[in-house]
Enzyme design. Structure first.
Site, PDB file in Angstrom:
ATOM      1  N   LYS A   1      -9.239  49.093  28.502  1.00 36.07           N
ATOM      2  CA  LYS A   1     -10.136  48.908  27.352  1.00 36.07           C
ATOM      3  C   LYS A   1     -10.346  50.213  26.588  1.00 36.07           C
ATOM      4  CE  LYS A   1     -14.502  46.781  26.007  1.00 36.07           C
ATOM      5  NZ  LYS A   1     -15.679  46.015  26.455  1.00 36.07           N
TER       6      LYS A   1
ATOM      7  N   MET B   1       7.370  11.594  41.782  1.00 29.55           N
ATOM      8  CA  MET B   1       8.503  12.137  42.524  1.00 29.55           C
ATOM      9  C   MET B   1       8.139  12.327  43.997  1.00 29.55           C
ATOM     10  SD  MET B   1      11.628  12.884  42.340  1.00 29.55           S
ATOM     11  CE  MET B   1      12.399  13.504  40.839  1.00 29.55           C
TER      12      MET B   1
ATOM     13  N   GLU C   1      -5.707  30.089  29.553  1.00 29.43           N
ATOM     14  CA  GLU C   1      -4.645  31.095  29.449  1.00 29.43           C
ATOM     15  C   GLU C   1      -3.288  30.540  29.879  1.00 29.43           C
ATOM     16  OE1 GLU C   1      -7.608  31.665  30.835  1.00 29.43           O
ATOM     17  OE2 GLU C   1      -8.482  33.409  29.814  1.00 29.43           O
TER      18      GLU C   1
ATOM     19  N   PHE D   1     -16.113  44.512  37.253  1.00 33.21           N
ATOM     20  CA  PHE D   1     -16.214  43.131  36.772  1.00 33.21           C
ATOM     21  C   PHE D   1     -14.936  42.740  36.025  1.00 33.21           C
ATOM     22  CE2 PHE D   1     -17.450  40.127  33.351  1.00 33.21           C
ATOM     23  CZ  PHE D   1     -17.718  39.038  34.173  1.00 33.21           C
ATOM     24  N   GLN D   2     -14.389  41.613  36.364  1.00 32.19           N
ATOM     25  CA  GLN D   2     -13.151  41.087  35.782  1.00 32.19           C
ATOM     26  C   GLN D   2     -11.983  42.059  35.936  1.00 32.19           C
ATOM     27  OE1 GLN D   2     -14.001  39.416  31.814  1.00 32.19           O
ATOM     28  NE2 GLN D   2     -14.390  37.460  32.823  1.00 32.19           N
TER      29      GLN D   2
END
Lengths: 579, 184
Positions: free
Chosen positions: A163, A478, A51, A113-114
């Site tokens: 959802k 760096m 993602e 969940f999630q």
């Protein structure tokens, strides 16, 4: 009578009506209903591998096209993986619209969940965000998200959709108009502020244009060129503004800031008037703020009123879209110049002398290894000013800002504000999707590359033939430079051993790309040319370079710009300069 | 550091308090008190925020607040031109009942509950008034107290809602012309 459809179909139809052509994403449980109508949509969906890649790709797309970049991911970890690209886009004012699935509304707050409260999590890193639980609200939320993302100061907007809102039926009703009670960006600048700014410029004998990324966002490069030539003052372009003004132009002194040119840093320091256009007095530009440009008055033009006076007092604030502001300044100045016009000859002579005396440069490594600056300089020379260059974060980023010569806006992409390592590969992917006929070079470090290189699989499978130059100094370069300078060379955890593991050529090959390697200075041009000749596959070049090269000039963090060093322990010879 | 009172009209939408709180937290602004409640318009809530800032930082705080999409209008409530009020409920011991009653009268407060060993007093007024009352009550034995955040309303005929864009007749409607509108 509006047509009945699912919330998911309403979402996809809204995206189509908003003009979306491409989106980057990964499906998952909560967002799954949306993926069914996506299957039939004319919108191109690019299935990424992480993602974070979707987010940076959307940013790359937006920075190249000027249109909002769009991504769609699922709830929970899908959404939290987007936090970094959102913060990155917020810092660099990039218009994004991000759709996240959310658990069903009845499950919100139950640690389902999630489930992640992504609206709360992203409040500080978005321009605005939404949680939608009613399918009837989807079209308006999407329309508003696009409007907010790309008006005023651009920024990322997140729309979190439960959802069940995607699954339920709704009568599709896309808003004809958008109304906000409070949000109303000021586009046209106030006439008085334009007159005040013009009057100040006409009195200044040491003016300098301090140009930031806002000029690119406002598509105001042409206007800037006219204004700069009218005033005849020197121009500096910040890290976010490289390309806003041609590097080849005689008035251009280069980039100011921590790794800016001596001329650009000194021009700001010694100026009596900073004509600030879409820049925000970032600490990497000002150095120690209390000692920054102490004798300068400030004109600060920006579309975001909150930037004005945030870090530095503005004598003349000008709020508005920069294209309008600059266009309005030109006739106002022509009027002022009829009355009086200061002589800038001495000021320009001093600055041009500094530019000549202290040009950007580098030494060839004594051990015969390849100079990283040389590699980047040659990529810029061979790729030319019509290619797009995308950097990660670190030494290679600074060298890419210094040694590639930019002539056009939207050809230099990097993570300026947040400093997101891993930006280059996915952002280059998005840039190439937005400009498929343009050569896109990702100039990346071996550390950065190992954070997000999996998107090369996405590139290989989706015909997105970007070119990646890994500036492989087998270090977090760096950080290593700072350890050299400030920690007595104690290299704690900055050695990556990436000349040994991984084998970048094999890795490229395994991901469906052409892998090349370059270990000798004399091969640099031929390897770049070989990469340039491959246009049907992504190319990865492992440039094995000198490990101890350092970025110069440098103003150490927290110190004054007056203490700029041109090499280790070496300050410019100020006594020989008439300042 | 100086104290300022801001009246902020916000859209009455979910999460707006969190947005304001998040903004103050991430910009490291000090909130002294915050009061939120409904207004004459059911779609609009009003926040009264008391902050401690230095000089020109107030303008910065207001600009940053105004960047929140749900914020409609902001105005500083000046000491002289606005009525400022705080509400106090305080429970004190019955031990010095007479003295307590005298203080209650002097500060125009009210007894709202009496129990076997305690008296609950309600008072409203400007911050200094409430502070004076509390100072007087402290030796009497304060058992518990609760104070509201400060609220403020401008004196005279003016109303903050008059200063919103729509009230001034400025159109806040944006026509949605897909694509062309996004070219900036």
């Amino acid at each position: 009578m509006s047509k009945e459809m699912t919330g998911a179909s309403a979402l996809v139809k809204s995206l189509e009506l908003a003009g979306v052509e491409v989106m980057f994403g990964i499906p998952g449980g909560a967002v799954l209903p949306a993926y069914d109508p996506i299957f039939d949509s004319k919108i191109r969906h690019i299935l990424v591998r992480h993602e974070q890649g979707a987010g940076h790709a959307a940013t790359g797309y937006a920075q190249v096209t000027g249109k909002p970049g769009v991504c769609i991911v699922t709830s929970g970890p899908g959404a939290t993986n987007l936090v970094t690209p959102l913060a990155d886009a917020a810092m660099d004012s990039v218009p994004l619209v991000v759709i996240t699935g959310q658990v069903p509304s009845a499950a919100i707050g139950t640690d389902a969940f999630q489930e992640a409260d992504i609206r709360s999590i992203t409040m500080p890193v978005t321009k605005h965000n939404y949680l939608v639980t009613d399918p009837d609200d989807i079209p308006r939320a999407i329309a508003e998200a696009f409007y907010i993302a790309n008006t005023g100061r651009p920024g990322p907007v997140l729309v979190d959709i439960a959802k069940d809102a995607l699954q339920k039926m709704t009568h599709f009703n896309y808003p004809k108009n958008i109304e906000f009670a409070g949000y109303k960006p000021q586009i046209k600048p106030n006439d008085q502020s334009i007159r005040d700014a013009a009057a100040l410029i006409a009195q200044s004998s040491k003016p300098v244009f301090y140009v930031g990324g806002g000029v690119i966002k406002a598509n105001a490069s042409k206007e800037l060129l006219k204004l700069a030539e009218l005033v005849g003052a020197p121009v500096v372009t910040t890290l976010m503004a490289r390309g806003a003004f041609p590097d080849s132009h005689n008035l251009h002194l280069g980039m100011p800031g921590m790794h800016g040119t001596v001329a650009a840093v000194t021009a700001l320091q010694k100026s009596d008037l900073l004509i600030t256009l879409g820049a925000r007095f970032d600490d990497r530009v000002t150095g120690k703020l209390s000692s920054f440009a102490v004798n300068a008055k400030v004109i600060h033009a920006d579309i975001d009123p909150a930037e004005i006076g945030k870090n530095r007092f503005a004598d003349v604030p000008v709020v508005g879209d920069l294209a309008h502001t600059i266009a309005a300044l030109i006739p106002a100045l022509q009027e002022e110049f009829k009355k009086s016009r200061p002589d800038l000859t001495a000021w320009l002579r001093q600055m041009f002398s500094l530019r000549t005396t202290y040009p950007l440069g580098y030494n060839q490594p004594e051990d015969g290894s390849v100079s990283p600056q040389y590699v980047i300089e040659r990529i810029g020379a061979i790729g030319g000013p019509n290619s797009i260059y995308v950097a990660g974060v670190g030494q290679h980023q600074m060298w890419a800002s210094q040694f590639v010569k930019y002539e056009n806006p939207r050809t230099w992409l990097n993570s300026g504000g947040l400093g997101t390592m891993g930006y280059a590969v996915p952002a280059a992917m998005g840039a190439k999707v937005g400009a498929p006929d343009t050569t896109v070079w990702a100039i990346d470090g071996d550390g950065c590359f190992q954070m997000t290189n999996q998107e090369l699989v996405t590139c290989a499978l989706n015909n997105i033939p970007i070119k990646v130059a890994i500036i492989n100094n087998e270090s977090l370069g760096m950080v290593r430079q700072w350890q050299t300078m400030f920690y007595e060379g104690r290299y704690s955890n900055t050695s990556l051993d990436s000349k040994r593991i991984p084998d970048f050529v094999k890795l490229a090959d395994a991901m469906g790309c052409v892998g090349l390697r370059c270990e000798r200075t004399e091969d640099v041009d031929s390897v770049i040319n070989e990469a340039m000749s491959i246009n049907d596959q992504p190319v990865v070049v492992d440039f094995r370079v000198f490990r101890d090269a350092m970025v110069w000039p440098m103003v150490a963090a927290g110190t004054s710009n007056d203490e700029i060093m041109i090499a280790r322990g070496l300050a410019p010879d100020w006594d020989s300069q008439e300042l | 550091m100086s104290q300022h009172t801001l009246a902020v009209l916000v859209e009455n939408s979910s999460g707006v308090l969190a947005r304001v709180a998040s903004l103050f937290s991430r910009r490291a602004y000090n909130i002294d008190s915050l009061a939120v409640g409904p207004t004459e318009d059911p779609n609009i809530s009003r926040m009264t925020i008391v902050i401690n800032v230095e000089g020109h930082a107030l303008e910065q705080v207001m600009s940053q607040l105004y960047k929140l999409i749900n914020v409609i209008a902001i105005s500083e409530m000046q000491t002289n031109s606005a009525v400022h009020r705080e509400l106090l409920l305080v429970k004190v011991s019955q031990d010095h009942r007479e003295k307590v009653m005298e203080i209650v009268e002097r500060y125009a407060a009210k007894i709202v509950d009496e129990a076997e060993s305690s008296i609950t007093i309600e008072a409203s007024g400007e911050s200094a008034h409430i502070a004076g009352l509390l100072e007087a009550l402290t030796p009497m034995g304060i058992k518990e107290l609760v104070q509201s955040g400060l609220i403020a309303l401008e004196r005279g005929d003016a109303a903050l809602s008059d200063r919103t864009l729509s009230a001034q007749g400025i159109s806040t409607t944006h026509s949605l012309i897909p694509q062309a509108d996004y070219q900036n």
